[in-house]
Enzyme design. Structure first.
Site, short mmCIF file in Angstrom:
data_model
loop_
_atom_site.label_atom_id
_atom_site.label_comp_id
_atom_site.label_asym_id
_atom_site.label_seq_id
_atom_site.Cartn_x
_atom_site.Cartn_y
_atom_site.Cartn_z
N ARG A 177 -45.45 -62.01 -3.90
CA ARG A 177 -46.07 -61.74 -2.59
C ARG A 177 -47.47 -62.35 -2.47
O ARG A 177 -48.40 -61.74 -1.92
CB ARG A 177 -46.14 -60.23 -2.31
N SER A 230 -40.76 -52.66 3.07
CA SER A 230 -41.38 -51.96 1.94
C SER A 230 -42.88 -51.91 2.17
O SER A 230 -43.52 -52.95 2.33
CB SER A 230 -41.11 -52.71 0.63
N GLU A 300 -48.06 -53.73 0.53
CA GLU A 300 -47.50 -55.07 0.77
C GLU A 300 -47.75 -55.44 2.23
O GLU A 300 -48.04 -56.58 2.56
CB GLU A 300 -46.00 -55.05 0.48
C1 LIG Z 1 -36.90 -53.82 8.04
C2 LIG Z 1 -37.72 -54.81 7.23
C3 LIG Z 1 -37.20 -55.31 6.05
C4 LIG Z 1 -37.96 -56.22 5.29
N1 LIG Z 1 -37.41 -56.72 4.14
C5 LIG Z 1 -38.13 -57.58 3.40
C6 LIG Z 1 -37.59 -58.12 2.19
O1 LIG Z 1 -36.48 -57.84 1.80
N2 LIG Z 1 -38.37 -58.99 1.50
C7 LIG Z 1 -39.61 -59.35 1.91
O2 LIG Z 1 -40.27 -60.15 1.22
N3 LIG Z 1 -40.14 -58.86 3.04
C8 LIG Z 1 -39.44 -58.00 3.80
N4 LIG Z 1 -39.98 -57.51 4.95
C9 LIG Z 1 -41.34 -57.87 5.34
C10 LIG Z 1 -41.46 -59.13 6.22
O3 LIG Z 1 -40.28 -59.33 6.97
C11 LIG Z 1 -41.76 -60.37 5.38
O4 LIG Z 1 -42.96 -60.23 4.67
C12 LIG Z 1 -41.84 -61.64 6.25
O5 LIG Z 1 -41.97 -62.75 5.41
C13 LIG Z 1 -43.03 -61.62 7.21
O6 LIG Z 1 -42.88 -62.69 8.12
P1 LIG Z 1 -43.44 -62.62 9.61
O7 LIG Z 1 -43.15 -63.90 10.26
O8 LIG Z 1 -42.93 -61.41 10.30
O9 LIG Z 1 -44.98 -62.47 9.30
P2 LIG Z 1 -46.08 -61.59 10.08
O10 LIG Z 1 -45.79 -60.14 9.87
O11 LIG Z 1 -46.22 -62.08 11.46
O12 LIG Z 1 -47.35 -61.98 9.22
C14 LIG Z 1 -47.46 -61.61 7.86
C15 LIG Z 1 -48.61 -62.40 7.26
O13 LIG Z 1 -48.25 -63.78 7.23
C16 LIG Z 1 -49.22 -64.57 7.92
N5 LIG Z 1 -48.52 -65.67 8.58
C17 LIG Z 1 -47.44 -65.60 9.38
N6 LIG Z 1 -47.08 -66.84 9.77
C18 LIG Z 1 -47.93 -67.70 9.21
C19 LIG Z 1 -48.10 -69.11 9.25
N7 LIG Z 1 -47.28 -69.90 9.96
N8 LIG Z 1 -49.12 -69.66 8.55
C20 LIG Z 1 -49.99 -68.88 7.83
N9 LIG Z 1 -49.88 -67.54 7.78
C21 LIG Z 1 -48.87 -66.96 8.45
C22 LIG Z 1 -49.88 -63.62 8.89
O14 LIG Z 1 -51.19 -64.06 9.23
C23 LIG Z 1 -49.88 -62.31 8.11
O15 LIG Z 1 -51.01 -62.22 7.27
C24 LIG Z 1 -39.24 -56.61 5.73
C25 LIG Z 1 -39.75 -56.10 6.94
C26 LIG Z 1 -39.00 -55.21 7.69
C27 LIG Z 1 -39.55 -54.69 9.00
#
Ligand SMILES: Cc1cc2nc3c(=O)[nH]c(=O)nc-3n(C[C@H](O)[C@H](O)[C@H](O)COP(=O)(O)OP(=O)(O)OC[C@H]3O[C@@H](n4cnc5c(N)ncnc54)[C@H](O)[C@@H]3O)c2cc1C
Length: 308
Positions: A177, A230, A300
């Site tokens: 992470r 998580s 996380e």
């Molecule tokens: C129901 C559920 C299940 C999940 N299961 C998992 C799992 O199994 N494994 C896992 O790892 N995660 C899981 N997650 C968490 C999440 O989906 C991941 O961490 C995912 O990678 C976040 O992506 P996002 O586009 O939604 O990022 P955001 O939530 O929009 O942003 C997260 C971070 O990434 C940064 N960011 C986003 N896009 C960029 C970019 N283009 N450039 C630079 N920084 C950026 C943001 O500034 C922020 O700090 C889960 C979440 C939910 C709600």
């Protein structure tokens, strides 16, 4: 708000008036469904516009935050000062042989489906992670024994000086992470993933694996509630969910937020939570687990914004 009048005009010129919203409620842009407003929410349509918006913010010393699909952030009730740059419109996906190049806003569900359609294996682990490619690179997202580090070949990004650079897998410094993108404030524009071609008769194995992982998520995760997945990172040698369950915190609730009954590693919004409710539940869980097991739980989920 007046200080953002000038920057709003510039962003409207750059990205179009319809793509700039003042006082946008962040609860409408995050999976947790909590959080106050951001001064300006801008949704660029091209990578060039992303670069321009970042430059404008840097030149004027306006804080900015990159938003992918909002599935791993918790915005506090006082909202965010500055500009949120939402990347959902930059979502092209291209397949070239055994490589898939996906733009930052492309959803992992869609990228893994494109890989399946092209008979490529390797990305099945990501099909149920509700994030974008940019967010997944930033977090080195992973599940079911797979993570982004296993499939990334290279990433195109804006560095902290505003230059567009290509980063190799090694340069990205992906760990549990964490990534260079996170530690050094880069913006992911696109990522090229290297996957493996399978023969026609093995294509349904990819689909079976994706269906199996989806079923496992539906069975074990409280997907019917808003959350950020998580809440805590896995502490070395333990599982956060097990520690929380063994601390008798299953179902523990403050206001509209609670530790999920279904999966203790998830703090959920039961429908009317404030960010403060969620943060209070998180703090109570951290304190109780520390007292009972001597283990520090680190979040996380990324917590941003200001208190009300
Ligand atoms: C129901 C559920 C299940 C999940 N299961 C998992 C799992 O199994 N494994 C896992 O790892 N995660 C899981 N997650 C968490 C999440 O989906 C991941 O961490 C995912 O990678 C976040 O992506 P996002 O586009 O939604 O990022 P955001 O939530 O929009 O942003 C997260 C971070 O990434 C940064 N960011 C986003 N896009 C960029 C970019 N283009 N450039 C630079 N920084 C950026 C943001 O500034 C922020 O700090 C889960 C979440 C939910 C709600």
């Amino acid at each position: 708000m007046n200080q953002y009048k000038e920057i709003k005009e510039i962003l409207c010129k750059c990205c179009g008036e319809e793509n700039v919203i003042a006082e946008a409620p962040m609860k409408e842009h995050t999976h947790f469904r909590v959080g106050g407003p951001v001064d300006l929410l801008v949704t660029p349509s091209t990578k060039e516009q992303v670069g321009e918006v970042v430059s404008v913010c840097k030149e004027r010393n306006v804080p900015y935050f990159i938003l992918g699909n909002g599935s791993n952030i918790l915005v506090k009730d006082g909202g965010i000062s500055g500009v949120v740059i939402k990347l959902e419109k930059i979502d092209n996906i291209e397949v070239n042989g055994d490589e898939v190049t996906a733009d930052c806003g492309a959803l992992l569900s869609k990228v893994s489906k494109a890989a399946l359609d092209a008979k490529l294996t390797g990305l099945e682990f990501a099909c149920g992670i509700p994030g974008s490619i940019g967010g997944a690179v930033f977090m080195n997202a992973g599940a079911y024994n797979g993570e982004m580090a296993d499939v990334i070949k290279e990433v195109s990004a804006i560095d902290s000086e505003g230059n567009v650079v290509n980063l190799t897998l090694e340069e990205l410094q992906l760990g549990y992470r964490t990534s260079l993108i996170m530690t050094d404030g880069y913006v992911v524009l696109s990522a090229t993933l290297k996957l493996e071609k399978v023969s026609d008769e093995n294509v349904n194995k990819i689909e079976d694996r994706m269906n199996d992982l989806t079923r496992r998520r539906e069975e074990r995760q409280p997907l019917e509630y808003a959350s950020a997945g998580s809440t805590f990172k896995r502490p070395e040698g333990y599982f956060a969910g097990k520690l929380i369950q063994d601390s008798d915190l299953k179902g523990f609730s403050i206001g509209g937020a609670a530790v999920s009954e279904k999966h203790s590693g998830f703090v959920i919004n039961k429908g009317n939570a404030t960010a403060k409710d969620v943060l209070d539940v998180i703090a109570h869980v951290q304190k109780t687990v520390k007292e009972k097991f001597g283990v520090d739980l680190h979040t996380e989920v990324r917590i941003i914004g200001k208190d009300k």
